[in-house]
Design an enzyme around this catalytic site. Structure first.
Site, mmCIF file in Angstrom:
data_model
loop_
_atom_site.group_PDB
_atom_site.id
_atom_site.type_symbol
_atom_site.label_atom_id
_atom_site.label_comp_id
_atom_site.label_asym_id
_atom_site.label_seq_id
_atom_site.Cartn_x
_atom_site.Cartn_y
_atom_site.Cartn_z
ATOM 1 N N SER A 1 0.803 -1.083 0.016
ATOM 2 C CA SER A 1 0.037 0.005 -0.139
ATOM 3 C C SER A 1 0.794 1.344 0.045
ATOM 4 O O SER A 1 0.334 2.241 -0.190
ATOM 5 C CB SER A 1 -0.975 0.094 1.209
ATOM 6 N N CYS B 1 -9.388 -1.862 4.064
ATOM 7 C CA CYS B 1 -8.581 -0.733 3.278
ATOM 8 C C CYS B 1 -9.036 -0.297 2.070
ATOM 9 O O CYS B 1 -10.067 0.192 1.870
ATOM 10 C CB CYS B 1 -7.108 -1.082 3.650
ATOM 11 N N PHE B 2 -8.346 -0.522 0.987
ATOM 12 C CA PHE B 2 -8.832 -0.268 -0.543
ATOM 13 C C PHE B 2 -9.954 -1.116 -0.671
ATOM 14 O O PHE B 2 -10.751 -0.392 -1.212
ATOM 15 C CB PHE B 2 -7.499 -0.924 -1.454
ATOM 16 N N PHE C 1 -6.950 7.779 1.432
ATOM 17 C CA PHE C 1 -8.407 8.031 0.834
ATOM 18 C C PHE C 1 -9.357 7.695 1.790
ATOM 19 O O PHE C 1 -9.193 6.571 2.621
ATOM 20 C CB PHE C 1 -8.492 7.572 -0.552
ATOM 21 N N HIS D 1 -6.366 -2.280 9.374
ATOM 22 C CA HIS D 1 -5.789 -3.367 8.908
ATOM 23 C C HIS D 1 -5.839 -4.278 10.112
ATOM 24 O O HIS D 1 -4.940 -4.454 11.056
ATOM 25 C CB HIS D 1 -4.321 -3.272 8.732
ATOM 26 N N GLU E 1 -5.301 -7.491 10.428
ATOM 27 C CA GLU E 1 -4.185 -8.529 10.553
ATOM 28 C C GLU E 1 -3.077 -8.218 11.300
ATOM 29 O O GLU E 1 -2.378 -8.761 11.994
ATOM 30 C CB GLU E 1 -3.726 -8.891 8.935
#
Length: 380
Positions: A55, A264-265, A309, A354, A356
């Protein structure tokens, strides 16, 4: 990016921001020049995971923690097969690595992978400047024959901006691969790699999931060819406004009402698939100490972030979409940014951060269990 690797510690280096602010220090890692978007990470640990997170592609990372590199580099913690940051900025790098798992120094690893960095600058002042002025383009120049300031600034301003950048396919796998379940296999998940971190399929494998990791260009037909019990969309770099392909694929998954999880994305992709917009944050969230509230439970978690973003969705009302009702399930307590979405009429949810969290914290690991619960309910 051009690089050399000899005697970097004594070589002069200059960091030039696109607004003309200049910081002078010494080379760290490879010697040469590099460009990207200047962002800062507030994590005090986990620099190896940060460096290898896809990322961060095309970003120059400023570490707010003053002392970096004290545990060296090992072969167990990378999140991918290489360092992805475009450049690295530290104040006081460790002179000696001290950890039983260390195999080499961070400086050595940066040199070996050709990553240009800078040390010895006031990273606190740089961070405050980025908070006030926003993330922006930057260049790091090092070597004994540096260009003049005007030349360096002009070169920085010629670089592309992060807004409008379509980068997922540049970091994703080119071929499908499988991460087997640990122990008894319970489910099959198709994971669309938009810049996936290695710990993510591992967290699913720990829960008995066989993970088929597909390229960013995967189609709905590719996903359903593996006969998945659930579909996952990963983190990744770039502007979600450019990700029309993954958005249409996610809409196909929503139409079939397959259990869906995105991070995330992947959260931004879900937002767009549901009809919401996305926007660029002033300086983003990056680090392992971001407070988020899970509105479904009221619990506050300390979480790991890396995003510039966010999804533009109403915080305090249920929205109607072509795929049913949706609500904001998680929110950042620092600035009220949307940190998660949950559909109320079908098994789909996402978070902006995240779970993880290979470098910690692990407050949000339960989200993988929530995904398992959705697949169990669908199977039942």
């Amino acid at each position: 990016m051009t690089t050399s690797t000899r005697g970097a510690a004594k070589v002069p280096a200059v960091l030039v921001l696109e607004d003309g602010r200049i910081f002078r220090g010494r080379a760290y890692g490879a010697v040469g020049e590099t460009f990207g978007e200047a962002v800062f990470s507030t994590g005090m640990t986990g620099y190896q995971e940060t460096l290898t997170d896809p990322s961060y592609h095309r970003q120059v990372v400023v570490m707010t923690a003053p002392h970096v590199g004290n545990t060296g580099v090992n072969d167990e913690d990378p999140e991918s097969g290489r360092i992805w940051v475009s450049g690295y900025v530290v104040r006081d790098p460790a002179r000696v690595s001290s950890n039983w798992r260390s195999r080499r120094s961070l400086d050595e690893e940066l040199r070996d992978q050709g990553v240009v960095g800078i040390q010895g600058i006031d990273t606190r002042a740089l961070t405050r400047h980025l908070r006030e002025s926003g993330a922006m383009r930057v260049g790091i120049f090092s070597g004994n024959a540096l260009p003049d300031e005007g030349t360096m600034l002009a070169e920085v301003r010629r670089q592309p901006e992060m807004k409008g950048a379509n980068l997922s396919a540049e970091v994703a796998t080119q071929e499908t691969y499988v991460v087997p379940a640990i122990g008894e296999k319970k489910f099959t998940v198709a994971a669309v790699d938009l810049g996936i971190k290695g710990m993510t399929p591992h967290r699913m494998a720990e829960r008995g999931i066989e993970v088929h990791v597909l390229p960013a260009t995967a189609t709905a037909e590719d996903i359903y060819a593996v006969q998945p019990d659930g579909v996952f969309f990963s983190n990744g770099p770039g502007d979600p406004a450019t990700a029309d392909g993954p958005v249409s694929v996610m809409q196909a998954v929503l139409e079939r009402k397959t259990p869906l999880f995105g991070i995330c994305f992947g959260n931004q992709i879900l937002g767009r698939a549901l009809g919401f917009g996305t926007y660029k944050l002033k300086y983003g969230h990056r680090g392992i100490n971001q407070p988020v509230q899970d509105r479904t439970t009221g619990k506050v978690e300390v979480t790991a972030h890396n995003h510039g973003f966010a999804v533009d969705a109403p915080l305090d009302e249920v929205s109607e979409t072509p795929y049913g009702r949706v609500e904001v399930s998680h929110v950042c307590l620092n600035d009220n940014v949307v940190e998660g979405l949950q559909l109320l009429d079908q098994p789909a949810f996402s978070v902006q951060y995240h779970p993880e969290a290979a470098a910690g914290p692990h407050d949000a690991a339960y989200l993988f269990d929530r995904f398992v619960t959705l697949m169990e309910a669908e199977r039942a």
